[in-house]
Design a protein around this motif. Structure first.
Motif, mmCIF file in Angstrom:
data_model
loop_
_atom_site.group_PDB
_atom_site.id
_atom_site.type_symbol
_atom_site.label_atom_id
_atom_site.label_comp_id
_atom_site.label_asym_id
_atom_site.label_seq_id
_atom_site.Cartn_x
_atom_site.Cartn_y
_atom_site.Cartn_z
ATOM 1 N N VAL A 288 -93.112 -47.020 -7.307
ATOM 2 C CA VAL A 288 -94.185 -46.934 -6.322
ATOM 3 C C VAL A 288 -93.704 -47.594 -5.031
ATOM 4 C CG1 VAL A 288 -96.561 -47.578 -5.778
ATOM 5 C CG2 VAL A 288 -95.931 -46.992 -8.140
ATOM 6 N N ILE A 289 -93.504 -46.788 -4.015
ATOM 7 C CA ILE A 289 -93.097 -47.295 -2.704
ATOM 8 C C ILE A 289 -94.335 -47.249 -1.807
ATOM 9 C CG2 ILE A 289 -91.508 -47.056 -0.787
ATOM 10 C CD1 ILE A 289 -90.182 -47.711 -3.493
ATOM 11 N N VAL A 290 -94.812 -48.422 -1.405
ATOM 12 C CA VAL A 290 -96.080 -48.525 -0.690
ATOM 13 C C VAL A 290 -95.843 -48.286 0.801
ATOM 14 C CG1 VAL A 290 -98.023 -50.023 -0.132
ATOM 15 C CG2 VAL A 290 -96.944 -50.169 -2.400
ATOM 16 N N PRO A 291 -96.435 -47.234 1.364
ATOM 17 C CA PRO A 291 -96.234 -46.926 2.786
ATOM 18 C C PRO A 291 -96.662 -48.085 3.681
ATOM 19 C CG PRO A 291 -97.292 -45.091 1.659
ATOM 20 C CD PRO A 291 -97.295 -46.238 0.702
ATOM 21 N N GLY A 292 -95.813 -48.392 4.664
ATOM 22 C CA GLY A 292 -96.144 -49.403 5.656
ATOM 23 C C GLY A 292 -95.916 -50.832 5.238
ATOM 24 N N ALA A 293 -95.631 -51.073 3.954
ATOM 25 C CA ALA A 293 -95.506 -52.442 3.457
ATOM 26 C C ALA A 293 -94.099 -52.970 3.660
ATOM 27 C CB ALA A 293 -95.877 -52.510 1.976
ATOM 28 N N GLY A 294 -93.997 -54.279 3.862
ATOM 29 C CA GLY A 294 -92.721 -54.960 3.938
ATOM 30 C C GLY A 294 -92.387 -55.626 2.614
ATOM 31 N N HIS A 295 -91.703 -56.771 2.708
ATOM 32 C CA HIS A 295 -91.231 -57.444 1.499
ATOM 33 C C HIS A 295 -92.361 -58.046 0.681
ATOM 34 C CE1 HIS A 295 -88.421 -59.497 -1.109
ATOM 35 N NE2 HIS A 295 -88.974 -60.668 -0.831
ATOM 36 N N TRP A 296 -93.399 -58.563 1.335
ATOM 37 C CA TRP A 296 -94.451 -59.309 0.630
ATOM 38 C C TRP A 296 -95.557 -58.376 0.159
ATOM 39 C CZ3 TRP A 296 -91.764 -63.448 0.152
ATOM 40 C CH2 TRP A 296 -90.990 -63.923 1.206
ATOM 41 N N VAL A 297 -95.180 -57.343 -0.551
ATOM 42 C CA VAL A 297 -96.112 -56.265 -0.873
ATOM 43 C C VAL A 297 -97.354 -56.731 -1.636
ATOM 44 C CG1 VAL A 297 -94.783 -55.515 -2.925
ATOM 45 C CG2 VAL A 297 -96.245 -53.874 -1.723
ATOM 46 N N PRO A 298 -97.296 -57.712 -2.564
ATOM 47 C CA PRO A 298 -98.538 -58.110 -3.243
ATOM 48 C C PRO A 298 -99.567 -58.730 -2.300
ATOM 49 C CG PRO A 298 -96.613 -58.924 -4.438
ATOM 50 C CD PRO A 298 -96.138 -58.463 -3.091
#
Length: 320
Positions: A288-298
């Motif tokens: 799952v690659i979250v659009p717009g997210a950087g390293h700190w996805v949670p």
């Protein structure tokens, strides 16, 4: 900030300050660097509501938990042993392990080393991989360019830089690898003689997913722990390969999930390959690659992370 139930859990020869909430099958959430249990603040309650018991340790070397002096005390055998000891202390024969950043290699390796104990594994940001000894830690592999893992190898150098102004350090690091930062800022070339923070932006505004209250909490944590213990994790990168030759080529058999931000710079690191991970993790259910997210996805996109996490874990929930 919501009050949490902290327990000081004795495990594998150390005591770890651990948030423990809920009842049901155990999910252990492992943070990375420079973080602490607080990274998972948006995931704890949804997991509890889904019928899980959740344990979220400050891992060894982090605030409130033991920080042994010896560098070797932070190798992958110690770190994975800590995880299994948490399950033992809470009375669980089996568990699910979830890790982000440095927590991801600990999660992947816990699944490999304790195959019979781990029911499922989730890695965020860092795919499962094994690097040749020296590939990430020797300056000759990077020419005259700075590489932070090389910089971290000599004890005391990075500690002095980071502890000179902990608030500034954490503000810059969290911003620089977030989705809010200009693209590529961390990987821009700079001389090998540079410090970690040289050339990075000190932002006027905090990154997405971080409030002033959040930053103050992290600052308080690192004022207590400092950076010595947690940087020792990096000083075991080569040792981790040397002491686990039995894992060379071994595949992760458990159901697995990988989540990362679309803009996560870790995915641009040398040798990093999502395709290679699919061969080593044959039961990988999804990437799952979250659009717009950087390293700190949670923290940046908690709703998207929780949706993916709970969907993956539904087969293990007593509420299914």
């Amino acid at each position: 900030m919501k009050e949490r139930n902290f327990r000081r859990i004795e495990t594998n020869g150390v005591h770890l300050n651990t948030v423990v909430e809920g009842q049901g099958p155990l999910v252990i959430l492992l943070h990375g660097w420079p973080q602490c249990w607080y990274l998972w603040r948006h995931q704890i309650d949804p997991l509890v509501e889904a019928g899980f018991q959740v344990a979220v340790p400050n891992q060894r070397g982090y605030d409130g938990s033991d920080a042994p002096e010896e560098i070797e005390a932070y190798d992958i055998l110690h770190l994975t042993g800590d995880v299994v000891g948490i399950a033992d202390a809470l009375g669980h024969e089996t568990f699910i392990v979830v890790g982000h950043d440095w927590g991801a290699p600990v999660a992947w390796n816990t699944a490999l080393l304790y195959e019979e104990r781990v029911n499922a594994v989730v890695g965020m940001s860092v795919p499962y991989f094994r690097y040749p000894v020296g590939a990430l830690t020797k300056q000759e592999n990077f020419g005259d360019n700075f590489w932070y893992m090389v910089y971290f190898q000599k004890p005391g150098i990075a500690e002095a830089e980071f502890e000179a102004d902990i608030r500034r350090t954490l503000r810059i690091i969290h911003y620089s690898i977030s989705a809010s930062a200009p693209e590529g800022i961390v990987l821009n070339p700079k001389p090998s003689t540079s410090g970690f923070l040289d050339g990075l932006s000190d932002p006027e505004q905090l990154p997405k997913g971080m409030t002033e209250e959040d930053l103050e909490y992290y600052v308080a944590q690192y004022k207590q722990s400092g950076f010595r213990g947690n940087l020792n994790w990096y000083r075991n990168i080569d040792r981790n390969m040397e002491i686990t030759p039995q894992l060379e080529g071994k595949k992760i058999s458990q159901p697995a999930l990988f989540i990362a931000g679309e803009k996560d710079i870790v995915l641009q690191f040398p040798g990093m390959s999502l395709d290679a991970m699919t061969e080593l993790v044959p039961n990988l259910k999804a990437q799952v690659i979250v659009p717009g997210a950087g390293h700190w996805v949670p923290a940046e996109y908690p709703q998207e992370v929780n949706k993916a996490l709970l969907s993956f874990l539904k087969d293990f929930s007593p509420q299914r």
